[in-house]
Design a protein around this motif. Structure first.
Motif, PDB file in Angstrom:
ATOM      1  N   ALA A  80       0.833  -1.194   0.000  1.00  0.00           N
ATOM      2  CA  ALA A  80       0.000   0.000   0.000  1.00  0.00           C
ATOM      3  C   ALA A  80       0.871   1.247   0.000  1.00  0.00           C
ATOM      4  N   VAL A  81       0.353   2.313  -0.582  1.00  0.00           N
ATOM      5  CA  VAL A  81       0.980   3.624  -0.521  1.00  0.00           C
ATOM      6  C   VAL A  81       0.140   4.438   0.457  1.00  0.00           C
ATOM      7  N   LYS A 111       6.025  10.790   5.171  1.00  0.00           N
ATOM      8  CA  LYS A 111       6.854  11.998   5.108  1.00  0.00           C
ATOM      9  C   LYS A 111       7.589  12.045   3.777  1.00  0.00           C
ATOM     10  N   ALA A 112       8.121  13.182   3.452  1.00  0.00           N
ATOM     11  CA  ALA A 112       8.710  13.451   2.138  1.00  0.00           C
ATOM     12  C   ALA A 112       9.590  12.330   1.575  1.00  0.00           C
ATOM     13  N   PRO A 113      10.581  11.786   2.313  1.00  0.00           N
ATOM     14  CA  PRO A 113      11.434  10.767   1.693  1.00  0.00           C
ATOM     15  C   PRO A 113      10.678   9.489   1.312  1.00  0.00           C
ATOM     16  N   SER A 114       9.550   9.230   1.970  1.00  0.00           N
ATOM     17  CA  SER A 114       8.795   8.006   1.707  1.00  0.00           C
ATOM     18  C   SER A 114       7.504   8.256   0.938  1.00  0.00           C
ATOM     19  N   GLN A 143      11.820   2.151  -4.092  1.00  0.00           N
ATOM     20  CA  GLN A 143      10.402   2.500  -4.062  1.00  0.00           C
ATOM     21  C   GLN A 143       9.649   1.821  -2.921  1.00  0.00           C
ATOM     22  N   LEU A 144      10.383   1.331  -1.914  1.00  0.00           N
ATOM     23  CA  LEU A 144       9.749   0.765  -0.725  1.00  0.00           C
ATOM     24  C   LEU A 144       9.856   1.764   0.417  1.00  0.00           C
ATOM     25  N   HIS A 145       8.798   1.904   1.166  1.00  0.00           N
ATOM     26  CA  HIS A 145       8.689   2.908   2.229  1.00  0.00           C
ATOM     27  C   HIS A 145       9.831   2.826   3.243  1.00  0.00           C
TER      28      HIS A 145
END
Length: 144
Positions: free
Chosen positions: A25-26, A31-34, A121-123
């Motif tokens: 899930a997105v 926060k910005a980096p994630s 691209q992983l949180h």
């Protein structure tokens, strides 16, 4: 990897799997980096809440689903806090999700999760490792 001394849990997360796919899930509040990156469903623990109950509550809130047996996968550090990860089978359909919490959901193959890791691209960055650990729990190698 961050150095985390005492185990103070910020979240509990769940690896949902169906056949050879894993749900990512997105989250909107990242926060910005994630921001815009894929992660595991789940969320913040409430005061005094058991971690298993956190996962069950968050799955109900975010995805409108309930799961059966939860397998403890491990504890993973991120941003100087610990995150407990569980795994569960889910073979139903997810009809809707909380669009205030989640921007997008998707079922991904293990290979695709690896590609997401390689493309940053992983949180949290450890989702692929957690999924691999869960797969080993489900399919332990027999010792000879």
């Amino acid at each position: 990897m961050n150095s985390v001394s005492a185990k103070s849990y910020k979240t509990a997360r769940c690896i949902l799997h169906s056949k050879d796919r894993f749900l990512l899930a997105v989250h909107h509040h990242a926060k910005a980096p994630s921001r815009g990156k894929w992660g595991l469903p789940g969320g913040h623990t409430e005061s005094g809440e058991q971690l298993e109950n956190t996962v069950r509550r968050e799955l109900t809130e975010e995805l409108k689903i309930q799961v059966g047996c939860l397998h403890a996968v491990g504890d993973y550090p991120h941003n100087d806090r610990w995150h407990r990860v569980y795994g569960a089978e889910y073979h139903g359909q997810i009809q809707s999700f909380d669009q205030k919490e989640l921007q997008e959901i998707g079922w991904h193959s293990l290979e695709r999760v690896f590609e997401l890791r390689e493309c940053n691209q992983l949180h949290a960055g450890w989702e692929y490792a957690a999924i691999c650990a869960y797969v080993k729990i489900l399919n332990p190698v027999e010792l000879t």
